[in-house]
Design an enzyme around this catalytic site. Structure first.
Site, PDB file in Angstrom:
ATOM      1  N   CYS A 109       3.772   8.700   0.813  1.00  0.00           N
ATOM      2  CA  CYS A 109       4.180   7.649   1.709  1.00  0.00           C
ATOM      3  C   CYS A 109       4.374   6.341   1.014  1.00  0.00           C
ATOM      4  O   CYS A 109       3.046   5.757   0.675  1.00  0.00           O
ATOM      5  CB  CYS A 109       3.184   7.697   2.923  1.00  0.00           C
ATOM      6  SG  CYS A 109       3.769   6.372   4.425  1.00  0.00           S
ATOM      7  N   CYS A 153      -0.581   5.789   9.835  1.00  0.00           N
ATOM      8  CA  CYS A 153       0.475   5.051  10.516  1.00  0.00           C
ATOM      9  C   CYS A 153       0.318   3.863  10.900  1.00  0.00           C
ATOM     10  O   CYS A 153      -0.616   3.888  11.905  1.00  0.00           O
ATOM     11  CB  CYS A 153       1.429   6.026  11.223  1.00  0.00           C
ATOM     12  SG  CYS A 153       2.104   7.218  10.902  1.00  0.00           S
ATOM     13  N   CYS A 170       6.935  -7.335   6.832  1.00  0.00           N
ATOM     14  CA  CYS A 170       7.968  -6.450   7.556  1.00  0.00           C
ATOM     15  C   CYS A 170       8.697  -7.619   8.455  1.00  0.00           C
ATOM     16  O   CYS A 170       7.927  -8.473   8.736  1.00  0.00           O
ATOM     17  CB  CYS A 170       7.505  -5.356   8.269  1.00  0.00           C
ATOM     18  SG  CYS A 170       8.666  -4.387   8.934  1.00  0.00           S
ATOM     19  N   CYS A 190       1.986  -2.330  15.398  1.00  0.00           N
ATOM     20  CA  CYS A 190       2.155  -1.823  13.954  1.00  0.00           C
ATOM     21  C   CYS A 190       1.397  -3.026  13.251  1.00  0.00           C
ATOM     22  O   CYS A 190       1.742  -4.550  13.609  1.00  0.00           O
ATOM     23  CB  CYS A 190       3.498  -1.661  13.378  1.00  0.00           C
ATOM     24  SG  CYS A 190       3.512  -1.564  11.706  1.00  0.00           S
ATOM     25  N   GLU A 241       0.984  -1.341   0.000  1.00  0.00           N
ATOM     26  CA  GLU A 241      -0.012   0.182  -0.006  1.00  0.00           C
ATOM     27  C   GLU A 241       0.835   1.025  -0.075  1.00  0.00           C
ATOM     28  O   GLU A 241       2.112   1.357   0.525  1.00  0.00           O
ATOM     29  CB  GLU A 241      -0.972  -0.029   1.205  1.00  0.00           C
ATOM     30  CG  GLU A 241      -1.855  -1.111   1.181  1.00  0.00           C
ATOM     31  CD  GLU A 241      -2.752  -1.305   2.419  1.00  0.00           C
ATOM     32  OE1 GLU A 241      -4.095  -1.688   2.240  1.00  0.00           O
ATOM     33  OE2 GLU A 241      -2.376  -0.928   3.593  1.00  0.00           O
ATOM     34  N   CYS A 292       7.428  -4.877  15.869  1.00  0.00           N
ATOM     35  CA  CYS A 292       7.085  -3.919  16.562  1.00  0.00           C
ATOM     36  C   CYS A 292       5.436  -4.384  16.867  1.00  0.00           C
ATOM     37  O   CYS A 292       4.623  -4.455  16.130  1.00  0.00           O
ATOM     38  CB  CYS A 292       6.915  -2.578  15.876  1.00  0.00           C
ATOM     39  SG  CYS A 292       8.623  -2.037  15.364  1.00  0.00           S
TER      40      CYS A 292
HETATM   41  N1  SAH Z   1       9.659   0.610   9.468  1.00  0.00           N
HETATM   42  C1  SAH Z   1       9.849   2.020   9.348  1.00  0.00           C
HETATM   43  C2  SAH Z   1       8.907   2.858   8.640  1.00  0.00           C
HETATM   44  C3  SAH Z   1       7.474   2.221   8.659  1.00  0.00           C
HETATM   45  S1  SAH Z   1       6.311   2.613  10.120  1.00  0.00           S
HETATM   46  C4  SAH Z   1       9.876   2.638  10.784  1.00  0.00           C
HETATM   47  O1  SAH Z   1       9.676   1.815  11.779  1.00  0.00           O
HETATM   48  O2  SAH Z   1      10.149   3.805  10.731  1.00  0.00           O
HETATM   49  C5  SAH Z   1       6.180   4.419   9.773  1.00  0.00           C
HETATM   50  C6  SAH Z   1       5.769   5.068  11.364  1.00  0.00           C
HETATM   51  O3  SAH Z   1       4.472   4.557  12.087  1.00  0.00           O
HETATM   52  C7  SAH Z   1       6.936   4.725  12.486  1.00  0.00           C
HETATM   53  O4  SAH Z   1       7.211   5.734  13.064  1.00  0.00           O
HETATM   54  C8  SAH Z   1       5.912   3.617  13.325  1.00  0.00           C
HETATM   55  O5  SAH Z   1       6.791   3.515  14.517  1.00  0.00           O
HETATM   56  C9  SAH Z   1       4.959   4.341  13.335  1.00  0.00           C
HETATM   57  N2  SAH Z   1       3.752   3.260  13.634  1.00  0.00           N
HETATM   58  C10 SAH Z   1       3.652   1.832  13.601  1.00  0.00           C
HETATM   59  N3  SAH Z   1       2.434   1.510  14.090  1.00  0.00           N
HETATM   60  C11 SAH Z   1       1.631   2.702  14.386  1.00  0.00           C
HETATM   61  C12 SAH Z   1       0.355   2.629  14.992  1.00  0.00           C
HETATM   62  N4  SAH Z   1      -0.380   1.824  15.015  1.00  0.00           N
HETATM   63  N5  SAH Z   1      -0.074   4.041  15.331  1.00  0.00           N
HETATM   64  C13 SAH Z   1       0.719   4.947  15.093  1.00  0.00           C
HETATM   65  N6  SAH Z   1       2.126   5.095  14.613  1.00  0.00           N
HETATM   66  C14 SAH Z   1       2.519   3.881  14.274  1.00  0.00           C
END
Ligand code: SAH
Length: 347
Positions: free
Chosen positions: A106, A338, A113, A120, A93, A117
């Protein structure tokens, strides 16, 4: 039947040599390269300054594995989300985030991945494969078209904050950035590109040495090892000490300020000690903090801390001279915010 090679895996030089190797003129390679990148055509038939025979010969030997936007959704706040189908049927996406003055793309760098985390949605899909440079480039081209169509302006910024960890697909991400910034490609300024990483120290060092002039954002979420490991388990192996020294190196090489992305959750990182640790972490190199709104992806395991706590973070950071912005989520109604990517359209 042998699979045909993707012509966009060839460099301009390789295309030139291909033509000379079959007894034709090298400049034909330049023409093809321009069609493939600057003009982003999907078919050899569109390469109208080549002869019919040349087009047929290329189609016989190569394919153009262009992405296809399978589904485009538009949020009530103007955010656009593309479900992008890759040549092998996998889906990623990408999202267009318009503001009054900007259009930010974006983009995804991996299908799924490999990191874990806890908060996420993408982390729940296992990593299927890395995206090729052209697949990243195509996402940018598609969003640029949509930005022109819906908002009458080209993209102003690109962030690698879609699905995947860009620094775990290092080579292809760097190549994509080179294509996006090249005059043979989209000619965008690298200063308008941000690579967001969950924090892979070895690759941050390599990126610092690369000399790309892109910006760096780090998904920090906690500046205390035990807490960070709880929400981002890979931190057990790549801890804050290693992250910090790689970022010191980044700054010494690039003189580019680092952005820390940070979500505040109830009962996780909402205490005074969490704020103090973050302030301390912002001291070794010029930094800015983006407090991101949490987008719930599950059954309430993680809950965003209330406004009072966010205000306490803002106040403490500002009084220590650290720039902080509170980012509201965009595109939540279409699961484009995000951490929500992969929630529905790939389910
Ligand atoms: N892998 C990379 C890029 C993808 S995530 C990274 O970790 O930076 C993009 C951003 O969204 C990151 O800062 C991540 O921590 C944040 N993110 C992930 N899940 C989220 C959620 N459920 N709510 C808000 N931000 C989130």
């Amino acid at each position: 039947m042998a699979l045909k090679k993707d012509i966009r895996s060839l460099s301009k030089e390789e295309l030139r040599s291909f033509f000379t190797s079959i007894g034709q003129q090298a400049y034909r390679g330049n023409q093809v390269y321009e069609w493939l990148w600057k003009k982003s055509v999907h078919s050899f038939d569109d390469m109208t300054n080549l002869t019919k025979e040349q087009r047929a010969m290329l189609a016989d030997k190569y394919v153009i594995n262009h992405i296809r936007v399978d589904q485009m959704q538009r949020s009530s706040d103007g955010t656009v989300k593309n479900a992008v189908r890759l040549h092998d049927g996998l889906i990623v996406e990408s999202v267009l985030i318009p503001t009054d003055t900007r259009s930010t793309a974006c983009v995804s760098s991996q299908v799924g991945c490999s990191l874990d985390c806890k908060f996420c949605a993408t982390a729940r899909l296992k990593r299927m494969r890395n995206l090729n440079p052209d697949e990243i480039y195509d996402q940018v081209v598609a969003l640029d078209k949509e930005s022109r169509h819906f908002y009458g302006r080209p993209l102003s910024n690109i962030v690698f904050m879609g699905m995947g960890e860009p620094l775990m697909n290092y080579k292809n991400v760097v190549q994509a950035v080179n294509l996006i910034t090249s005059d043979d490609g989209l000619g965008m300024s690298p200063k308008r590109i941000t690579i967001s990483t969950s924090g892979v120290p070895k690759m941050i060092r390599q990126l610092a040495d690369e000399g790309l002039k892109v910006k760096l954002a780090v998904s920090l979420h906690s500046a205390i090892d035990d807490i960070r490991t709880e929400i981002m388990p890979f931190n057990a192996k790549m801890d804050l000490g290693q992250l910090r020294s790689s970022l010191e190196y980044w700054y010494s090489k690039t003189k580019s300020r680092i952005t820390y992305e940070y979500v505040v959750w109830e009962g996780i990182n909402d205490k005074g000690s969490d704020i103090e640790a973050l302030i301390e972490f912002c001291r070794f190199a010029p930094a800015k903090v983006n407090l991101i709104e949490y987008n719930p992806i599950d059954d309430g395991l993680y809950v965003q801390a209330d406004d009072q706590v966010i205000k306490a973070y803002v106040k403490a950071l500002e009084s220590n001279g650290i720039t902080v912005t509170v980012r509201r989520s965009r595109g939540k109604d279409i699961d484009a915010a995000c951490g929500q990517l992969a929630n529905k359209s790939t389910a």
